[in-house]
Design an enzyme around this catalytic site. Sequence first.
Site, short mmCIF file in Angstrom:
data_model
loop_
_atom_site.label_atom_id
_atom_site.label_comp_id
_atom_site.label_asym_id
_atom_site.label_seq_id
_atom_site.Cartn_x
_atom_site.Cartn_y
_atom_site.Cartn_z
N CYS A 26 28.28 55.13 6.03
CA CYS A 26 29.16 54.46 5.07
C CYS A 26 28.28 53.71 4.08
CB CYS A 26 30.10 53.49 5.77
SG CYS A 26 31.06 52.46 4.64
N CYS A 38 38.56 53.72 4.52
CA CYS A 38 37.49 52.90 3.99
C CYS A 38 37.35 53.14 2.49
CB CYS A 38 36.19 53.22 4.70
SG CYS A 38 34.74 52.37 4.00
N ASP A 78 34.45 22.36 10.87
CA ASP A 78 34.78 21.06 11.46
C ASP A 78 35.85 21.21 12.54
OD1 ASP A 78 34.47 19.10 8.39
OD2 ASP A 78 32.99 19.68 9.89
N LYS A 85 28.51 10.82 0.46
CA LYS A 85 27.94 11.92 1.24
C LYS A 85 27.66 13.09 0.30
CE LYS A 85 28.68 14.67 5.40
NZ LYS A 85 28.54 16.00 4.74
N LYS A 141 27.38 2.87 7.17
CA LYS A 141 26.27 2.53 8.07
C LYS A 141 26.27 1.04 8.37
CE LYS A 141 23.21 6.10 6.12
NZ LYS A 141 21.97 6.36 5.35
N ASP A 168 33.81 24.78 5.25
CA ASP A 168 33.32 23.64 6.02
C ASP A 168 34.43 23.03 6.87
OD1 ASP A 168 32.20 20.34 5.41
OD2 ASP A 168 31.28 21.79 6.74
N ALA A 169 35.65 22.98 6.34
CA ALA A 169 36.77 22.41 7.09
C ALA A 169 37.07 23.23 8.33
CB ALA A 169 38.01 22.31 6.21
N ASP A 170 36.92 24.56 8.24
CA ASP A 170 37.16 25.42 9.41
C ASP A 170 36.08 25.19 10.46
OD1 ASP A 170 39.25 26.35 7.97
OD2 ASP A 170 38.57 28.42 7.83
N LEU A 194 25.42 13.51 11.56
CA LEU A 194 26.39 12.42 11.55
C LEU A 194 27.68 12.89 12.22
CD1 LEU A 194 26.07 11.01 7.92
CD2 LEU A 194 25.41 9.83 10.00
#
Length: 680
Positions: free
Chosen positions: A433, A408, A42, A113, A290, A38-40, A87
Amino acid sequence: MSNSGNDPQQWQRDWAELAQEVRRHRELYYNGEPAIPDADFDELFQKLLQLEKEHPELATPDSPTQQVGAAPEGAADIEHLERLMSLDNVFSNDEMRDWLERTPAKTYLTELKIDGLSIDLVYREGRLATAATRGDGRVGEDITNNARVIPDIPHELTGTEDYPVPGLVEIRGEVYMRPDEFEEINAARREDGKPAFANPRNAAAGGLRMKDPEEVKRRRLHMVCHGIGAREGFSPTSQYDAYSALEAWGLPVSPYTKRVDSAEEVLEQVAYWAEHRHDAYFEMDGLVVKVDDLGSQRALGATSRAPRWAIAYKYPPEEVTTKLIDIEVGVGRTGRVTPYAVMEPVFVSGSTVSMATLHNQYEVKRKNVLIGDTVIIRKAGEIIPEVLGPVLELRDGSEKEWVFPDNCPACGTTLAPQKEGDQDWRCPNTQSCPAQLAARLEYLASRKALDIEVLGEKAAIDLIESGVLQDESGLFELDEEKLTQTKAFTTKKGTLNAQGKKLLNNLETARNTDFWRVLVALSIRHVGPIAARALASRYGSMEALRAAAVEDLAETDGVGSIIAESFKNWFEVDWHQAIVEKWTEAGVTMEIAAEDKPKQVLEGLTIVVTGTLEDFTRDSAKEAIISRGGKATGSVSKKTDYVVAGDNAGSKEDKARDLGVRILDEAGFKQLLDTGEVGD
């Protein structure tokens, strides 16, 4: 992205690349399995916002910064009575102070949150009428039957003298799984030989979308309300008052919500919950602030995607250390080879993890990670664990450098980048593959594609290892005789088991699925549900799509040059063509039925829809135009043929008037859709 300098064309290229990446990860987050923390995400989103801030002309209405969520993928959809918004985020006390200075109020509410799945409930005359996921903010998946088995969601509201039940109320909330119950469910799954869920949010999201409500019950889901939408016979003056009403009616509200009277008290709550984030009985990753007064909320208004009267303070991802035992690689459906860390299990952000992504071989070197290191990991956004780097002072000399494999691990083919400069290396043996084929089979069986319930990872591997499938072209040729060669679909006596019979039934249903789902099932790079819907709607058949030029495909709304080139290149491969040919022979849907396809009365016309229409959402209006051969755009120019203006149309209607472009109301738009013409 490259350094754009003063080159407007480079700005546009940088924007298009970044916007496409944001759209892709947003769709994965809401409708699939997230690929990055999630931080990436953001960080990507903030880069896009910054680029648009520097070059405002790039911030078009179809930018991800102007949109909410992702389009739903379920068969049955529900249009929300009022739009669900997202948000905006802040990440520091300074950013929080800036927002508070811009948004003064007598009182604020601070709320945790919740890291769950958004839900929209509609009660009519006190009875639960519908429940839907967020979707794209305007339309969500119908999950009413599943919502009815969640104990926290009452089937009927109970009124009080202070808060009588209104005739209509739309309630927003979050469905989640408690961390302690999550661990119990995972323990039970491990005992049954089933894979554990990655985190509570994924378990909750998957449970909410299950087809059998009895299975939903077993997930032990919960819900907390955090907002209201449309209402009749209910006029609260503040958000706090609204929450009091919800609680009086028997709906669950968070016990951690607090009403505060100053900016300093808001910051005190931010600091408190940064230290006590595991004290709550649900997973949380930030604090929502809020403006309490609803009149002030209306005055502050909203952007295209988020209210100006609310903000989310996102806490930094949590970090822990553990021992890196080994580094292994996985092969995805596009052949991408991804190294991942195998670690001593460690508890982080509410769950125990033993694997974490390392992205690619260059990241392993950049982070200076050695096998045997004590490493720092984070589970940003409670999604996917990531290795940040080693604790250098704990090295004792026994650590070993990891070497990226030449071949591989699944088929032995020599690995290489797809094109010069690529950091991701791939297995070029795309057709046979086993790892790629198994991943493609699992993907085409997913809900976003053919929705074949019993074709999971293990079953896919069994079909390949037993020699029943060489690639997906033979999928619809499977029959009872072939399935008896497998282990997953047969009994100990060698006869077809219940799963085998179900697979054959699923395949029969899949033959007659929507055309756009077939396009998704082909695993064409970049062609997900959004692009597939647009292409299917515009061209109507596989034959027309294959005949279309790249330039023409790129003109399709929501497609663009990268997806168009990927689509065209896919069909240049012989065995790809064989898949389509064999599926066609097997009776798989390859076109929109004539009776379902509107007449192409808008061919050659460019139409802009602006404002709010009664009988169309923005997306359904676009789809109506595209399905009739027209082009739906977001900006008005001399090339625009018509502008459809609903309520609060704003500047686009003014520009159309200035340019002499014909303006239609909703009745005129409907006439245009029916006949391709509008009377004077």
